[in-house]
Write a protein that holds these residues in place. Sequence first.
Motif, short mmCIF file in Angstrom:
data_model
loop_
_atom_site.label_atom_id
_atom_site.label_comp_id
_atom_site.label_asym_id
_atom_site.label_seq_id
_atom_site.Cartn_x
_atom_site.Cartn_y
_atom_site.Cartn_z
N UNK A 297 25.53 36.75 46.00
CA UNK A 297 26.87 36.17 46.11
C UNK A 297 27.25 35.38 44.86
N UNK A 298 28.48 35.61 44.39
CA UNK A 298 28.98 34.95 43.18
C UNK A 298 29.83 33.74 43.59
N UNK A 300 32.63 30.86 43.19
CA UNK A 300 33.90 30.75 42.47
C UNK A 300 34.50 29.38 42.72
N UNK A 303 35.01 27.09 46.27
CA UNK A 303 34.12 27.40 47.40
C UNK A 303 33.38 26.13 47.83
N UNK A 321 30.51 32.38 38.00
CA UNK A 321 30.64 33.75 37.54
C UNK A 321 29.30 34.45 37.68
N UNK A 322 29.24 35.69 37.26
CA UNK A 322 27.97 36.38 37.11
C UNK A 322 27.58 36.20 35.65
N UNK A 351 33.58 33.66 51.31
CA UNK A 351 34.30 34.46 52.30
C UNK A 351 33.74 34.26 53.71
N UNK B 40 30.62 43.43 38.64
CA UNK B 40 29.28 42.85 38.80
C UNK B 40 28.86 42.70 40.27
N UNK B 41 29.76 43.00 41.20
CA UNK B 41 29.43 42.78 42.61
C UNK B 41 30.26 43.71 43.49
N UNK B 61 33.96 42.52 42.75
CA UNK B 61 34.16 41.39 41.85
C UNK B 61 33.79 41.80 40.44
N UNK B 62 34.65 41.40 39.49
CA UNK B 62 34.29 41.53 38.08
C UNK B 62 33.83 40.15 37.63
N UNK B 63 33.53 40.02 36.34
CA UNK B 63 33.10 38.72 35.85
C UNK B 63 34.19 37.68 36.13
N UNK B 64 35.44 38.08 35.97
CA UNK B 64 36.55 37.13 36.11
C UNK B 64 37.21 37.10 37.47
N UNK B 66 38.04 38.41 41.75
CA UNK B 66 37.60 38.86 43.07
C UNK B 66 38.72 39.70 43.66
#
Lengths: 370, 128
Positions: A297-298, A300, A303, A321-322, A351, B40-41, B61-64, B66
């Motif tokens: 999970x990323x 943001x 959250x 971020x990743x 989420x 990336x996700x 999701x990209x780096x920037x 969702x």
Amino acid sequence: MLKQTALIEEHRKCGGRLIDFGGWELPVQYSGVLNEHLAVRNACGLFDVSHMGEVWVEGPTAGEFVDFLVTNDISKLAIDQAMYCGLCHESGGLVDDLVVYRVGNEQYLLVVNASNTDKDYTHIQKVKSGFKKPLPNIENRSLRFSQLALQGPKAETILQRLTSTLLSEMKTYWCKFGRIDGIKTLIARTGYTGEDGFELYVEWSQGPALWNKLLEAGKTDGLLPCGLGARDTLRLEMKYALYGHELTDETTPLETGLGWVTKLTKVSDFVGKAVLQKQKASGAIKSLVGVKSLGRAIPRQGYDVYTEDQSTKIGIITSGTSSPSLKLPIGIAFVDKKFDVVGTKLAVKVREELHPFEIVSTPFYKRSKT
Amino acid sequence: MNYPSNYRYTKDHEWCELASDTRVKVGITDHAQSSLGDIVYLDLPKVGRELKFHETFGVVESIKAVSDLYSPLAGTVVETNADLISEPNKINASAHESWMLTLESPTAKAQFETLLTAAAYQDFVKTL
């Protein structure tokens, strides 16, 4: 109508994807965030950061005025030296963060965030009334300067090809006026990426020429034009604070990891000092930590952060971020002070579901020693 | 970019390929991957889940950024692409080959035919 830097045509030529960034039309990426990020870590990247604000303070009392304005100890700043600082309200909350360059004996350049330039300038006008000495000359000259950032391990090699200023003798957070292939430039060894590099200030109209000369000089070294996307992931891997994310009008430098640039014992009084001294004595109640995901999970901005057992909300993610360098999801979070211990397990709500995270030491990315 | 003419498309930037009269494979378009940037996700639903038309079935999701994924038709998830979850950047490399899931419905073919053709989708993208 979006504001444009002098480099708008260069961005289009380089294939930049232009977005609205706080009222400025700027490239979020050219070849891709990942690619650009890794170019800066492994070779070199070139950024147009001309949207940043430049406020000049000049005159016999310039140093004392800036010292009264910011949190760091400007009385210690030598000519040609730079200092990272906080700019506070009387309440201790941050108006902005900035870099102060002492470019002459009585001449200081304050480089501020683009979206805060007008707010900062208004704040400075208000501060004037509390300054007990004759005022220096204060001027917002943001639209008179283009600023380029050349960042990465190859930055010195590339820039040295174009200038007679001996760069190997310029230490980090020092600066000097020089010429880059004829263009008069304030060359500063500063940046926002965690890599070695330079920030270059030239006359607004010289921006495109400098951009093209640098790209040409760095072609064989893997120099890439880089956008705001990579600028954000690079600073995040270093846990550098960003205004609007970690830094706000409501948070103090002591709560946001800027204690090291907040000199409560400096001789000069400064705006916000009294409140910050009180906070220092009683202890800040929250702190800014680096977290990494233990799953996919990323995190943001915005959250919620909970205790590991998911029972209690203890904070909030400010950036995430990743990580392109580490290849795992990372974030910066405010948490209640008592949880600020490396190794502490947390849960982050992504989420509507809680995912396991852990507080880690920062910076996330550590530059390899060469 | 090549938008296969045997695929159908949605304004949410998904593509569909008719695998049989009752089954449709779903992915995101090249325009979608390009707008997102480095992916990336990816999160996909469990096999067996019933999806309504236009229901959110996952997240990319990209780096920037969702971005939610919307079901292009009503049906049951009968298959998901686990490889894509472990290597979501494959979507950037070949969006139209990177199927995410297979939906089953007795009316799959009829639903499929109501979606945008390749030409109509490309016209739509030009208006964005």
